[in-house]
Design a protein around this motif. Sequence first.
Motif, PDB file in Angstrom:
ATOM      1  N   MET A   1       0.864  -1.334   0.031  1.00 38.92           N
ATOM      2  CA  MET A   1       0.046   0.096  -0.016  1.00 38.92           C
ATOM      3  C   MET A   1       0.815   1.296   0.072  1.00 38.92           C
ATOM      4  N   GLU A   2       0.527   2.444  -0.983  1.00 38.24           N
ATOM      5  CA  GLU A   2       1.448   3.275  -0.912  1.00 38.24           C
ATOM      6  C   GLU A   2       1.139   4.423   0.273  1.00 38.24           C
ATOM      7  N   ARG A   3       2.156   4.935   0.644  1.00 35.85           N
ATOM      8  CA  ARG A   3       2.171   5.979   1.910  1.00 35.85           C
ATOM      9  C   ARG A   3       1.705   7.063   1.358  1.00 35.85           C
ATOM     10  N   LEU A   4       1.236   7.692   2.120  1.00 40.68           N
ATOM     11  CA  LEU A   4       0.846   9.198   1.985  1.00 40.68           C
ATOM     12  C   LEU A   4       1.929  10.128   2.433  1.00 40.68           C
ATOM     13  N   SER A   5       2.034  11.378   1.774  1.00 41.70           N
ATOM     14  CA  SER A   5       3.125  12.075   2.115  1.00 41.70           C
ATOM     15  C   SER A   5       2.597  13.174   3.043  1.00 41.70           C
ATOM     16  N   THR A   6       3.558  13.960   3.767  1.00 36.21           N
ATOM     17  CA  THR A   6       3.109  15.228   4.864  1.00 36.21           C
ATOM     18  C   THR A   6       2.433  16.132   3.795  1.00 36.21           C
ATOM     19  N   ARG A   7       2.961  16.350   2.573  1.00 30.83           N
ATOM     20  CA  ARG A   7       2.501  17.401   1.779  1.00 30.83           C
ATOM     21  C   ARG A   7       1.035  17.033   1.519  1.00 30.83           C
ATOM     22  N   GLU A   8       0.740  15.881   0.812  1.00 29.94           N
ATOM     23  CA  GLU A   8      -0.486  15.400   0.649  1.00 29.94           C
ATOM     24  C   GLU A   8      -1.492  15.992   1.894  1.00 29.94           C
ATOM     25  N   ILE A  39      -5.676  17.017  -4.787  1.00 33.35           N
ATOM     26  CA  ILE A  39      -6.542  16.450  -4.092  1.00 33.35           C
ATOM     27  C   ILE A  39      -7.028  15.286  -4.989  1.00 33.35           C
ATOM     28  N   ARG A  40      -7.326  15.384  -6.235  1.00 31.09           N
ATOM     29  CA  ARG A  40      -7.961  14.454  -7.040  1.00 31.09           C
ATOM     30  C   ARG A  40      -6.850  13.099  -6.999  1.00 31.09           C
ATOM     31  N   GLN A  41      -5.595  13.299  -7.006  1.00 34.44           N
ATOM     32  CA  GLN A  41      -4.685  12.442  -6.959  1.00 34.44           C
ATOM     33  C   GLN A  41      -4.626  11.389  -5.450  1.00 34.44           C
ATOM     34  N   LEU A  42      -5.000  12.452  -4.517  1.00 36.66           N
ATOM     35  CA  LEU A  42      -5.133  11.773  -3.140  1.00 36.66           C
ATOM     36  C   LEU A  42      -6.234  10.928  -3.180  1.00 36.66           C
ATOM     37  N   GLU A  43      -7.282  11.271  -3.823  1.00 37.64           N
ATOM     38  CA  GLU A  43      -8.811  10.549  -3.713  1.00 37.64           C
ATOM     39  C   GLU A  43      -8.548   9.418  -4.540  1.00 37.64           C
ATOM     40  N   ARG A  44      -7.605   9.486  -5.645  1.00 38.05           N
ATOM     41  CA  ARG A  44      -7.416   7.959  -6.442  1.00 38.05           C
ATOM     42  C   ARG A  44      -6.649   7.122  -5.728  1.00 38.05           C
ATOM     43  N   ARG A  45      -5.697   7.509  -4.886  1.00 35.39           N
ATOM     44  CA  ARG A  45      -4.552   6.825  -4.154  1.00 35.39           C
ATOM     45  C   ARG A  45      -5.436   6.183  -3.004  1.00 35.39           C
ATOM     46  N   VAL A  46      -6.252   6.904  -2.254  1.00 36.60           N
ATOM     47  CA  VAL A  46      -7.097   6.262  -1.215  1.00 36.60           C
ATOM     48  C   VAL A  46      -8.348   5.265  -1.605  1.00 36.60           C
ATOM     49  N   GLY A  47      -8.844   5.534  -2.857  1.00 41.39           N
ATOM     50  CA  GLY A  47      -9.835   4.899  -3.397  1.00 41.39           C
ATOM     51  C   GLY A  47     -11.302   5.180  -3.049  1.00 41.39           C
ATOM     52  N   VAL A  48     -11.342   6.224  -2.296  1.00 42.53           N
ATOM     53  CA  VAL A  48     -12.642   6.501  -2.170  1.00 42.53           C
ATOM     54  C   VAL A  48     -13.011   8.054  -2.221  1.00 42.53           C
ATOM     55  N   PRO A  49     -14.086   8.506  -2.332  1.00 40.91           N
ATOM     56  CA  PRO A  49     -14.253  10.156  -2.269  1.00 40.91           C
ATOM     57  C   PRO A  49     -13.959  10.632  -1.016  1.00 40.91           C
ATOM     58  N   LEU A  50     -13.191  11.541  -0.936  1.00 44.57           N
ATOM     59  CA  LEU A  50     -13.063  12.477   0.150  1.00 44.57           C
ATOM     60  C   LEU A  50     -13.917  13.670   0.517  1.00 44.57           C
ATOM     61  N   LEU A  51     -14.418  14.296  -0.935  1.00 44.17           N
ATOM     62  CA  LEU A  51     -14.937  15.491  -0.728  1.00 44.17           C
ATOM     63  C   LEU A  51     -16.424  15.432  -1.815  1.00 44.17           C
ATOM     64  N   LEU A  60     -17.062  17.662   3.224  1.00 43.68           N
ATOM     65  CA  LEU A  60     -16.410  16.320   3.305  1.00 43.68           C
ATOM     66  C   LEU A  60     -17.361  15.045   3.443  1.00 43.68           C
ATOM     67  N   THR A  61     -17.052  14.021   2.723  1.00 39.30           N
ATOM     68  CA  THR A  61     -17.665  13.039   2.805  1.00 39.30           C
ATOM     69  C   THR A  61     -17.423  12.149   4.179  1.00 39.30           C
ATOM     70  N   PRO A  62     -18.176  11.073   4.631  1.00 39.68           N
ATOM     71  CA  PRO A  62     -17.733  10.435   5.897  1.00 39.68           C
ATOM     72  C   PRO A  62     -16.162   9.896   5.952  1.00 39.68           C
ATOM     73  N   ALA A  63     -15.780   9.636   4.645  1.00 41.47           N
ATOM     74  CA  ALA A  63     -14.316   9.224   4.568  1.00 41.47           C
ATOM     75  C   ALA A  63     -13.241  10.338   4.674  1.00 41.47           C
ATOM     76  N   GLY A  64     -13.853  11.561   4.168  1.00 41.99           N
ATOM     77  CA  GLY A  64     -13.059  12.612   4.366  1.00 41.99           C
ATOM     78  C   GLY A  64     -13.035  13.121   5.941  1.00 41.99           C
ATOM     79  N   GLU A  65     -14.138  13.064   6.560  1.00 42.15           N
ATOM     80  CA  GLU A  65     -13.951  13.422   7.911  1.00 42.15           C
ATOM     81  C   GLU A  65     -13.040  12.482   8.912  1.00 42.15           C
TER      82      GLU A  65
END
Length: 282
Positions: A1-8, A39-51, A60-65
């Motif tokens: 699984m890819e790690r998220l960066s602090t910048r993201e 933000i679009r790239q972040l949503e692709r990486r986590v695989g769920v809508p965040l906004l 925010l979606t529940p996943a975004g919260e």
Amino acid sequence: MERLSTRELEYFVALSEELHFGRAAERLGIAQPPLSRAIRQLERRVGVPLLERTSRKVALTPAGEVLLHESRKALDAVSAAMLRTQRAGAVSSRLVVVLKPGGEGGLLPDILARYEKDPDAIEVDLLFCGVGEQAMMLRDGRADVAFLHAPHDDLSGFDAEELVVEKMIVVVPAGHRLAGRSHVRLADLEGENLPSWQGGTVDEGFGPDPHAGGRLMQLIALGRLVAVVPASLAGQLRRDLACVPVEDAAPSTLLVAWPERSRSRAVAAFVRAAVAVSPFAR
């Protein structure tokens, strides 16, 4: 699984708090298109809508919260790691102990006396704070050790040792209707004005402020409030105040707490000293 960066995570937190791409980009010091792409790239990486985006608002979606909550914790941990590393590498490294005034159950003089005899001891800085701020300062790296109280303080991310279990008292003006009682029950306090931090939330008027305890006692003396506090504070009350045991209030447990997985020898020495002078050790 890819790690998220602090910048993201920083980008996502800024957008989640502003809920506006333009304001978030301005806050971050970047243009809006790179923020949108990130933000679009972040949503692709986590695989769920965040906004949830509409022409009128961003929400925010529940996943975004969930990601917002976890991102704040992760960024705080990174910041704390840097601060602790810098302080550990300082030429004159010192142990920072945070507490609210009177919030160490009267044990601090004995703890410090015992700690000073430990070969791993270093100089101690005592940092006094307002109600509810100790855990935050320990979590963000400004302190190495804290005196906390269960069940009121959030202990997540900490290791802790219990030192004292205290019964609770209610502090009232000397002329209050309850002042002469041998004990009271919580039902006897119905209708009284209690500070909102009694239930675990901190009222804006009482913290974080190192003088909050004094202001609280002043308000009690003026008849504006009554407060339920640990019994160890009874000996520090002003003459115009009285205290009465609250027999059915849940007890408060005083703990010495430090960050999980700490490798600091000075922290370990302080914890050993605190545990050694605790009534539990007698």
